[in-house]
Design a protein around this motif. Structure first.
Motif, PDB file in Angstrom:
ATOM      1  N   GLN A 254      -7.091 -21.571 -48.302  1.00 42.38           N
ATOM      2  CA  GLN A 254      -6.821 -20.139 -48.211  1.00 42.38           C
ATOM      3  C   GLN A 254      -7.322 -19.364 -49.432  1.00 42.38           C
ATOM      4  O   GLN A 254      -7.217 -18.146 -49.481  1.00 42.38           O
ATOM      5  CB  GLN A 254      -5.316 -19.914 -48.029  1.00 42.38           C
ATOM      6  N   GLN A 255      -7.900 -20.027 -50.402  1.00 40.00           N
ATOM      7  CA  GLN A 255      -8.367 -19.347 -51.605  1.00 40.00           C
ATOM      8  C   GLN A 255      -9.460 -18.332 -51.270  1.00 40.00           C
ATOM      9  O   GLN A 255     -10.416 -18.643 -50.558  1.00 40.00           O
ATOM     10  CB  GLN A 255      -8.933 -20.353 -52.611  1.00 40.00           C
ATOM     11  N   GLN A 256      -9.291 -17.137 -51.791  1.00 40.91           N
ATOM     12  CA  GLN A 256     -10.299 -16.106 -51.583  1.00 40.91           C
ATOM     13  C   GLN A 256     -11.612 -16.524 -52.232  1.00 40.91           C
ATOM     14  O   GLN A 256     -11.638 -17.019 -53.343  1.00 40.91           O
ATOM     15  CB  GLN A 256      -9.824 -14.775 -52.179  1.00 40.91           C
ATOM     16  N   GLY A 257     -12.699 -16.340 -51.519  1.00 41.14           N
ATOM     17  CA  GLY A 257     -14.021 -16.602 -52.081  1.00 41.14           C
ATOM     18  C   GLY A 257     -14.560 -17.986 -51.810  1.00 41.14           C
ATOM     19  O   GLY A 257     -15.770 -18.150 -51.629  1.00 41.14           O
ATOM     20  N   VAL A 258     -13.691 -19.001 -51.806  1.00 40.65           N
ATOM     21  CA  VAL A 258     -14.178 -20.364 -51.586  1.00 40.65           C
ATOM     22  C   VAL A 258     -13.559 -21.014 -50.349  1.00 40.65           C
ATOM     23  O   VAL A 258     -13.859 -22.163 -50.036  1.00 40.65           O
ATOM     24  CB  VAL A 258     -13.916 -21.269 -52.816  1.00 40.65           C
ATOM     25  N   GLY A 259     -12.704 -20.279 -49.646  1.00 30.76           N
ATOM     26  CA  GLY A 259     -12.004 -20.856 -48.502  1.00 30.76           C
ATOM     27  C   GLY A 259     -12.939 -21.389 -47.437  1.00 30.76           C
ATOM     28  O   GLY A 259     -12.734 -22.487 -46.896  1.00 30.76           O
ATOM     29  N   LEU A 260     -13.992 -20.636 -47.124  1.00 29.55           N
ATOM     30  CA  LEU A 260     -14.935 -21.091 -46.102  1.00 29.55           C
ATOM     31  C   LEU A 260     -15.691 -22.326 -46.574  1.00 29.55           C
ATOM     32  O   LEU A 260     -15.975 -23.234 -45.782  1.00 29.55           O
ATOM     33  CB  LEU A 260     -15.904 -19.967 -45.746  1.00 29.55           C
ATOM     34  N   ALA A 261     -16.004 -22.373 -47.856  1.00 30.99           N
ATOM     35  CA  ALA A 261     -16.680 -23.548 -48.399  1.00 30.99           C
ATOM     36  C   ALA A 261     -15.802 -24.791 -48.259  1.00 30.99           C
ATOM     37  O   ALA A 261     -16.282 -25.877 -47.919  1.00 30.99           O
ATOM     38  CB  ALA A 261     -17.053 -23.321 -49.866  1.00 30.99           C
ATOM     39  N   VAL A 262     -14.506 -24.643 -48.508  1.00 29.42           N
ATOM     40  CA  VAL A 262     -13.569 -25.761 -48.357  1.00 29.42           C
ATOM     41  C   VAL A 262     -13.518 -26.202 -46.897  1.00 29.42           C
ATOM     42  O   VAL A 262     -13.572 -27.399 -46.586  1.00 29.42           O
ATOM     43  CB  VAL A 262     -12.164 -25.358 -48.850  1.00 29.42           C
ATOM     44  N   ARG A 263     -13.423 -25.231 -45.993  1.00 26.73           N
ATOM     45  CA  ARG A 263     -13.326 -25.544 -44.567  1.00 26.73           C
ATOM     46  C   ARG A 263     -14.580 -26.262 -44.078  1.00 26.73           C
ATOM     47  O   ARG A 263     -14.505 -27.276 -43.382  1.00 26.73           O
ATOM     48  CB  ARG A 263     -13.093 -24.275 -43.759  1.00 26.73           C
ATOM     49  N   LYS A 264     -15.737 -25.753 -44.444  1.00 27.39           N
ATOM     50  CA  LYS A 264     -16.975 -26.373 -43.977  1.00 27.39           C
ATOM     51  C   LYS A 264     -17.160 -27.769 -44.589  1.00 27.39           C
ATOM     52  O   LYS A 264     -17.654 -28.684 -43.919  1.00 27.39           O
ATOM     53  CB  LYS A 264     -18.172 -25.475 -44.306  1.00 27.39           C
ATOM     54  N   TYR A 265     -16.770 -27.936 -45.828  1.00 28.10           N
ATOM     55  CA  TYR A 265     -16.875 -29.253 -46.459  1.00 28.10           C
ATOM     56  C   TYR A 265     -15.997 -30.258 -45.723  1.00 28.10           C
ATOM     57  O   TYR A 265     -16.439 -31.377 -45.416  1.00 28.10           O
ATOM     58  CB  TYR A 265     -16.451 -29.143 -47.926  1.00 28.10           C
ATOM     59  N   THR A 266     -14.777 -29.866 -45.402  1.00 26.40           N
ATOM     60  CA  THR A 266     -13.871 -30.774 -44.695  1.00 26.40           C
ATOM     61  C   THR A 266     -14.382 -31.070 -43.293  1.00 26.40           C
ATOM     62  O   THR A 266     -14.348 -32.225 -42.832  1.00 26.40           O
ATOM     63  CB  THR A 266     -12.460 -30.173 -44.616  1.00 26.40           C
ATOM     64  N   MET A 267     -14.874 -30.048 -42.593  1.00 28.62           N
ATOM     65  CA  MET A 267     -15.379 -30.260 -41.230  1.00 28.62           C
ATOM     66  C   MET A 267     -16.646 -31.110 -41.246  1.00 28.62           C
ATOM     67  O   MET A 267     -16.903 -31.874 -40.306  1.00 28.62           O
ATOM     68  CB  MET A 267     -15.615 -28.919 -40.547  1.00 28.62           C
ATOM     69  N   MET A 268     -17.420 -31.028 -42.314  1.00 27.15           N
ATOM     70  CA  MET A 268     -18.580 -31.914 -42.452  1.00 27.15           C
ATOM     71  C   MET A 268     -18.117 -33.361 -42.649  1.00 27.15           C
ATOM     72  O   MET A 268     -18.647 -34.285 -42.023  1.00 27.15           O
ATOM     73  CB  MET A 268     -19.448 -31.473 -43.627  1.00 27.15           C
ATOM     74  N   LYS A 269     -17.114 -33.549 -43.496  1.00 32.96           N
ATOM     75  CA  LYS A 269     -16.590 -34.897 -43.711  1.00 32.96           C
ATOM     76  C   LYS A 269     -15.999 -35.475 -42.425  1.00 32.96           C
ATOM     77  O   LYS A 269     -16.062 -36.688 -42.201  1.00 32.96           O
ATOM     78  CB  LYS A 269     -15.519 -34.874 -44.813  1.00 32.96           C
ATOM     79  N   ARG A 270     -15.470 -34.598 -41.578  1.00 34.29           N
ATOM     80  CA  ARG A 270     -14.907 -35.049 -40.301  1.00 34.29           C
ATOM     81  C   ARG A 270     -16.000 -35.369 -39.278  1.00 34.29           C
ATOM     82  O   ARG A 270     -15.694 -35.905 -38.207  1.00 34.29           O
ATOM     83  CB  ARG A 270     -13.971 -33.989 -39.721  1.00 34.29           C
ATOM     84  N   GLY A 271     -17.233 -34.997 -39.558  1.00 38.74           N
ATOM     85  CA  GLY A 271     -18.324 -35.246 -38.623  1.00 38.74           C
ATOM     86  C   GLY A 271     -18.494 -34.170 -37.575  1.00 38.74           C
ATOM     87  O   GLY A 271     -19.274 -34.340 -36.633  1.00 38.74           O
ATOM     88  N   ILE A 272     -17.794 -33.048 -37.732  1.00 43.27           N
ATOM     89  CA  ILE A 272     -17.900 -31.953 -36.774  1.00 43.27           C
ATOM     90  C   ILE A 272     -19.142 -31.114 -37.058  1.00 43.27           C
ATOM     91  O   ILE A 272     -19.826 -30.659 -36.138  1.00 43.27           O
ATOM     92  CB  ILE A 272     -16.635 -31.081 -36.811  1.00 43.27           C
ATOM     93  N   LEU A 273     -19.438 -30.895 -38.332  1.00 45.74           N
ATOM     94  CA  LEU A 273     -20.639 -30.186 -38.761  1.00 45.74           C
ATOM     95  C   LEU A 273     -21.549 -31.167 -39.491  1.00 45.74           C
ATOM     96  O   LEU A 273     -21.071 -32.061 -40.203  1.00 45.74           O
ATOM     97  CB  LEU A 273     -20.286 -29.032 -39.711  1.00 45.74           C
ATOM     98  N   ALA A 274     -22.838 -30.979 -39.341  1.00 42.24           N
ATOM     99  CA  ALA A 274     -23.788 -31.848 -40.038  1.00 42.24           C
ATOM    100  C   ALA A 274     -23.920 -31.470 -41.506  1.00 42.24           C
ATOM    101  O   ALA A 274     -24.229 -32.315 -42.349  1.00 42.24           O
ATOM    102  CB  ALA A 274     -25.153 -31.787 -39.349  1.00 42.24           C
ATOM    103  N   HIS A 275     -23.690 -30.200 -41.804  1.00 45.28           N
ATOM    104  CA  HIS A 275     -23.862 -29.697 -43.171  1.00 45.28           C
ATOM    105  C   HIS A 275     -22.704 -28.753 -43.493  1.00 45.28           C
ATOM    106  O   HIS A 275     -22.076 -28.200 -42.592  1.00 45.28           O
ATOM    107  CB  HIS A 275     -25.188 -28.954 -43.323  1.00 45.28           C
ATOM    108  N   ASN A 276     -22.463 -28.538 -44.778  1.00 49.51           N
ATOM    109  CA  ASN A 276     -21.429 -27.576 -45.185  1.00 49.51           C
ATOM    110  C   ASN A 276     -22.042 -26.289 -45.725  1.00 49.51           C
ATOM    111  O   ASN A 276     -21.400 -25.533 -46.439  1.00 49.51           O
ATOM    112  CB  ASN A 276     -20.505 -28.196 -46.228  1.00 49.51           C
ATOM    113  N   ALA A 277     -23.291 -26.042 -45.359  1.00 50.87           N
ATOM    114  CA  ALA A 277     -24.036 -24.913 -45.912  1.00 50.87           C
ATOM    115  C   ALA A 277     -23.510 -23.574 -45.403  1.00 50.87           C
ATOM    116  O   ALA A 277     -23.070 -23.449 -44.260  1.00 50.87           O
ATOM    117  CB  ALA A 277     -25.514 -25.045 -45.559  1.00 50.87           C
ATOM    118  N   GLN A 278     -23.592 -22.578 -46.275  1.00 50.43           N
ATOM    119  CA  GLN A 278     -23.394 -21.191 -45.898  1.00 50.43           C
ATOM    120  C   GLN A 278     -24.718 -20.462 -46.068  1.00 50.43           C
ATOM    121  O   GLN A 278     -25.551 -20.843 -46.891  1.00 50.43           O
ATOM    122  CB  GLN A 278     -22.335 -20.523 -46.781  1.00 50.43           C
ATOM    123  N   ARG A 279     -24.903 -19.422 -45.278  1.00 50.07           N
ATOM    124  CA  ARG A 279     -26.103 -18.596 -45.459  1.00 50.07           C
ATOM    125  C   ARG A 279     -25.871 -17.674 -46.654  1.00 50.07           C
ATOM    126  O   ARG A 279     -24.779 -17.111 -46.812  1.00 50.07           O
ATOM    127  CB  ARG A 279     -26.387 -17.801 -44.184  1.00 50.07           C
TER     128      ARG A 279
END
Length: 309
Positions: A254-279
């Motif tokens: 829930q941290q402002q500014g990095v929350g999406l980065a945390v979410r994408k990193y975790t979803m990448m580790k789960r194998g749901i996303l191939a990358h944790n990249a943001q545009r």
């Protein structure tokens, strides 16, 4: 399926998958929507704030909607159509509804300050997109800086029959939920679905205040589904037990500014996303932050095997 005032359950906010070079990762997008359908989501929301919608080209936005419709098995697709002007809002809203979306979500622009400005804006937005399109009010003052009182929300709903849902993410907001449900019980507010955001961080008590579900993102949307299901079944302690196990990771996300980065990193580790990249522009996690997320996942896995990744 069109969104109705009786909608309930969990409508996860889908992050937009990107390749490291910034291109949309269409394979991960397909996998993501298949994942949401497989875990029992009641629908999905695309082109939301956490979906990096402003960074997308128009054809990319439409492409994500097409994939969501194709993969979600007829469940309602909510599409964020907020835009600086009504022409762009109307164009996207009409286009996605023609593609099979269930409804659209409209956030107020940050320039609105008075109650009359807020209610007037929604009246103009409905006039622009058409009264035949079901729409969701997004009440998110922490990010949008627009404060909607329960009375203002009631007026928007009562004045616009095409309003079918409120996405409530005021903070603190539990009393607002109670006030709206009281209006409904007294007969001064017609029933609409109320779903909540803020990463699910207050979902345990929001359910007890009378909301219908969640419309938010979290790296484990299954947890949101669990809490909604257990709460509706009257299994209060079970709902709180599983919620409490996830709370440290939810708080970190829930941290402002990095929350999406945390979410994408975790979803990448789960194998749901191939990358944790943001545009770009976007944030990235440091090595220390990744280690902290890994530690939280290891602790969570002691209580929820889905986190054993």
């Amino acid at each position: 399926m069109r969104l109705t005032p009786e909608a309930s359950g969990v409508f996860p906010i889908a992050p937009t998958p990107f390749m490291p070079d910034g291109a949309v990762d269409w394979n991960s997008a397909d996998k993501l929507f298949e994942f949401y359908a497989d875990i029992g989501s009641d629908g999905v929301t695309v082109l939301g704030i956490m979906g990096e919608a402003p960074k997308l080209e128009p054809e990319e936005s439409v492409g994500l909607v097409k994939r969501a419709v194709a993969k979600m098995g007829g469940k309602p697709i909510i599409v964020g159509v907020s835009a600086p002007g009504f022409a762009a809002m109307r164009s996207l809203a009409r286009q996605v509804m023609d593609l099979g979306a269930g409804g659209v979500m409209i956030a107020p622009p940050p320039s609105l300050r008075t109650d009359d400005q807020i209610t007037g804006y929604y009246a103009q937005a409905v006039e622009a997109i058409g009264t035949d399109i079901p729409f969701v009010i997004q009440d998110y003052p922490l990010t949008l800086s627009v404060v909607m009182t329960p009375a203002v929300i009631r007026k928007i709903i009562q004045d616009n029959p095409s309003c079918v849902m409120l996405k409530h993410e005021d903070w603190p907001g539990l009393e607002k939920i109670s006030a709206l449900r009281k209006f409904e019980a007294e007969g001064s507010l017609r029933h609409v679905s109320i779903v909540t955001g803020n990463g699910g961080i207050f979902l345990d008590f929001e359910m007890e205040r009378g909301v219908d579900g969640a419309n938010t993102g979290y790296a484990f949307p299954e947890l949101l589904i669990d809490v909604v299901r257990l709460s509706k079944a009257g299994k209060r302690d079970e709902a709180h037990d599983i919620f409490d196990a996830h709370l440290p990771l939810m708080r970190y996300e829930q941290q402002q500014g990095v929350g999406l980065a945390v979410r994408k990193y975790t979803m990448m580790k789960r194998g749901i996303l191939a990358h944790n990249a943001q545009r770009k522009p976007g944030s990235a996690l440091s090595a220390a932050a990744k280690a902290e997320v890994d530690y939280l996942l290891a602790r969570l896995a002691k209580h929820d095997p889905r986190a054993d990744i």
